[in-house]
Design an enzyme around this catalytic site. Sequence first.
Site, PDB file in Angstrom:
ATOM      1  CG  ASP A  42      -1.777  -1.240   1.330  1.00 43.78           C
ATOM      2  OD1 ASP A  42      -2.231  -1.736   0.292  1.00 43.78           O
ATOM      3  OD2 ASP A  42      -1.971  -1.738   2.460  1.00 43.78           O
ATOM      4  CD  GLU A  86      -9.021  -2.261  -1.641  1.00 45.93           C
ATOM      5  OE1 GLU A  86      -9.716  -2.569  -0.664  1.00 45.93           O
ATOM      6  OE2 GLU A  86      -8.195  -3.047  -2.135  1.00 45.93           O
TER       7      GLU A  86
HETATM    8  C1  6LW Z   1      -5.724  -1.954   1.978  1.00 50.72           C
HETATM    9  C2  6LW Z   1      -6.433  -1.924   0.704  1.00 50.72           C
HETATM   10  C3  6LW Z   1      -5.667  -2.897   0.003  1.00 50.72           C
HETATM   11  O1  6LW Z   1      -6.321  -1.256   2.975  1.00 50.72           O
HETATM   12  O2  6LW Z   1      -5.312  -3.860   0.878  1.00 50.72           O
HETATM   13  O3  6LW Z   1      -4.428  -3.342  -1.841  1.00 50.72           O
HETATM   14  C4  6LW Z   1      -5.700  -3.431   2.139  1.00 50.72           C
HETATM   15  N1  6LW Z   1      -5.302  -2.707  -1.176  1.00 50.72           N
HETATM   16  O4  6LW Z   1      -6.438  -0.733   0.017  1.00 50.72           O
HETATM   17  C5  6LW Z   1      -4.740  -3.898   3.175  1.00 50.72           C
HETATM   18  O5  6LW Z   1      -3.423  -3.668   2.756  1.00 50.72           O
END
Ligand code: 6LW
Length: 492
Positions: free
Chosen positions: A14, A174
Amino acid sequence: MRYENPVITGFYPDPSVCQAEGKYYLVASSFQYFPGVPLFESEDLVNWSQIGHVLTRPSQVELAHVPSSGGVFAPTIRYHRGRFYMVTTNATAQRNFYVWTDDIRGAWSEPVTVEQGGIDPSLLFDGDSVYFLSNGEDDQGAAGITQCRIDIATGRKLSPSRCIWRGTGGRYLEAPHMYHIGPWYYLLAAEGGTEYGHMVVCARSADPWGPFESCPFNPILTNRDKAPGIIQGIGHGDLVQDAAGGWHILTLGFRQIGPWEPYHTLGREVFLTPVRFGPDGWPRCGNDGTAELAYELAGDFRQERKRVYTFENTDPARDWCFLRRPAAENYRFAPDGLTLRGSAVTLDEASSPTFAGLRQRGFDFELSVDVDAAGGEAGVTAYMCEDEHYDLALRRGPGGWEAALRLNIGGVRHMQAAIPLREGRARLVIRADSLTYKFYVNQDGEERPLGQGRAKYLSSEVSGGFTGVVLGLYAVGEDTAVFRDLRVEYFS
Ligand code: 6LW
């Protein structure tokens, strides 16, 4: 110059990046590991050195009871008017907060909480306004990328939280980041989940509240259709501009243990991909919207990789990581060694065993260390989480000292081998390639094998969760153990 991905190897997922005073700074998630949020510096976006951690005090992040892959999720780092901000989530406490510092090498503030839910918080400084974004529900219960305006001095909301974009239809929308570039507010996000379907998508609007128009060729970056390919899971990106005006995206991605072996053990690593804005104002990533193993980047630099890790060339506050709420009195780092005092807590518990770890940075390596155990059990571990770890230990068995290899998979604890030793003092060795970890003990100059464990059982695909393998030194039981002459050498 040519550079190779990943630009940061090992479990540093991340990534978020900012540019400040001619340098770049990058942060990554840390979950149940303490200190939280590793912090890196770079002058060229390719060579990154870790300069510390952001969350160094339990008052900033309480991890004592977080499950594995709980705790500190995706952070964002931003720089504004001389001040650095790092915003993240303690996913277990379901709390979004930020901390700040005016000295990137100094301590960060106590947390400032923002009353907006969701995960993956991000900040946009735009003139005198500060926008706080996350993915979650807004005040009306609408789910998507949600935004409010905040007072950055207090974290207080200055507007309702409002869902501003619902993505392109991929699952797990996300990782929102918003940028004000020219006339546009660009919204970058991830979809597809942080696995093989992961991708970066983009939308833009003339107004930070939208309406957002989706990029006509989303996803702008993904490796989901590259097969067979070692680099998978590319997503969760943050844009950065270099001094010459060029754009780049740093994303997470992972390397499979083999072209036909869909497992990854090193966690999610950091990949750098060039970006160019087309005449239509939309960003193009890489050569064809995928992330490659190598690119050319203008500049007079060389990519250097650290190949050998020792007690002498690592720093306990920078390179080493610990589980949850380590008891400081159980760890004594000296320039040339480490003394651990064990406790009743074992590596099989989602708790705080005496454990000091270095993330595994490459597939092919040899780790060796002299261990002098006073009693109890002390050794080395290839550790994914409490259910999956391979431990090579010195311990006092019924017949005296022995070296023991224990393979833990899915919570099943299997004693693979035990070799009697003359005394509780020996050199422990792990040799690994992408498929196998092999374990040896060396006493009186004689090396003896104890067995091996398949790497895939330590992978994220088997173990679940968001972390990668950490190579740990550990002790169990109320005795001390002295570790000396550590050498972890990477061959690829
Ligand atoms: C993070 C989310 C994700 O919060 O994995 O790859 C989760 N994306 O954005 C945990 O790392």
